[in-house]
Design a protein around this motif. Structure first.
Motif, PDB file in Angstrom:
ATOM      1  N   UNK A  59       0.829  -1.195   0.000  1.00 50.70           N
ATOM      2  CA  UNK A  59       0.000   0.000   0.000  1.00 50.70           C
ATOM      3  C   UNK A  59       0.874   1.260   0.000  1.00 50.70           C
ATOM      4  N   UNK A  60       1.914   1.268   0.804  1.00 53.70           N
ATOM      5  CA  UNK A  60       2.835   2.404   0.845  1.00 53.70           C
ATOM      6  C   UNK A  60       3.515   2.585  -0.516  1.00 53.70           C
ATOM      7  N   UNK A  61       3.946   1.503  -1.127  1.00 49.95           N
ATOM      8  CA  UNK A  61       4.574   1.578  -2.448  1.00 49.95           C
ATOM      9  C   UNK A  61       3.612   2.152  -3.480  1.00 49.95           C
ATOM     10  N   UNK A  62       2.370   1.726  -3.420  1.00 50.54           N
ATOM     11  CA  UNK A  62       1.354   2.232  -4.346  1.00 50.54           C
ATOM     12  C   UNK A  62       1.187   3.749  -4.175  1.00 50.54           C
ATOM     13  N   UNK A  63       1.070   4.203  -2.930  1.00 47.85           N
ATOM     14  CA  UNK A  63       0.904   5.633  -2.679  1.00 47.85           C
ATOM     15  C   UNK A  63       2.128   6.424  -3.114  1.00 47.85           C
ATOM     16  N   UNK A  64       3.323   5.874  -2.895  1.00 42.77           N
ATOM     17  CA  UNK A  64       4.555   6.550  -3.308  1.00 42.77           C
ATOM     18  C   UNK A  64       4.595   6.710  -4.830  1.00 42.77           C
ATOM     19  N   UNK A  65       4.285   5.648  -5.539  1.00 37.80           N
ATOM     20  CA  UNK A  65       4.301   5.699  -7.000  1.00 37.80           C
ATOM     21  C   UNK A  65       3.288   6.717  -7.505  1.00 37.80           C
ATOM     22  N   UNK A  66       2.096   6.730  -6.922  1.00 39.37           N
ATOM     23  CA  UNK A  66       1.078   7.691  -7.340  1.00 39.37           C
ATOM     24  C   UNK A  66       1.540   9.131  -7.081  1.00 39.37           C
ATOM     25  N   UNK A  67       2.197   9.376  -5.955  1.00 36.31           N
ATOM     26  CA  UNK A  67       2.654  10.739  -5.664  1.00 36.31           C
ATOM     27  C   UNK A  67       3.772  11.159  -6.621  1.00 36.31           C
ATOM     28  N   UNK A  68       4.649  10.224  -6.975  1.00 32.19           N
ATOM     29  CA  UNK A  68       5.717  10.535  -7.921  1.00 32.19           C
ATOM     30  C   UNK A  68       5.149  10.784  -9.315  1.00 32.19           C
ATOM     31  N   UNK A  69       4.160  10.007  -9.686  1.00 31.53           N
ATOM     32  CA  UNK A  69       3.506  10.195 -10.980  1.00 31.53           C
ATOM     33  C   UNK A  69       2.845  11.575 -11.032  1.00 31.53           C
ATOM     34  N   UNK A  70       2.184  11.951  -9.954  1.00 33.39           N
ATOM     35  CA  UNK A  70       1.530  13.266  -9.898  1.00 33.39           C
ATOM     36  C   UNK A  70       2.560  14.382  -9.995  1.00 33.39           C
ATOM     37  N   UNK A  71       3.663  14.255  -9.279  1.00 35.30           N
ATOM     38  CA  UNK A  71       4.707  15.276  -9.328  1.00 35.30           C
ATOM     39  C   UNK A  71       5.299  15.397 -10.731  1.00 35.30           C
TER      40      UNK A  71
END
Length: 55
Positions: free
Chosen positions: A25-37
């Motif tokens: 779950x943490x990895x998923x959120x990290x990837x989504x935040x990096x994609x957004x940035x």
């Protein structure tokens, strides 16, 4: 949360340990935040090239 992990990682969250579940779950959120940035950075670049500052 479980549905997102099932969809993105193709795993059944019920079979994971608590630690593995929250790590995914943490990895998923990290990837989504990096994609957004990254997308925001691209949008800023495109806008700055399309509308250069007037001097």
């Amino acid at each position: 949360m479980a549905a997102l992990l099932r969809f993105h990682y193709k795993v059944d969250p019920d079979t994971l340990s608590d630690r593995a579940y929250y790590t995914l779950w943490h990895d998923y959120l990290y990837v989504r935040s990096q994609e957004r940035a990254l997308l925001l950075g691209v949008m800023r670049q495109v806008i700055s090239e399309a509308f250069p500052p007037s001097s």
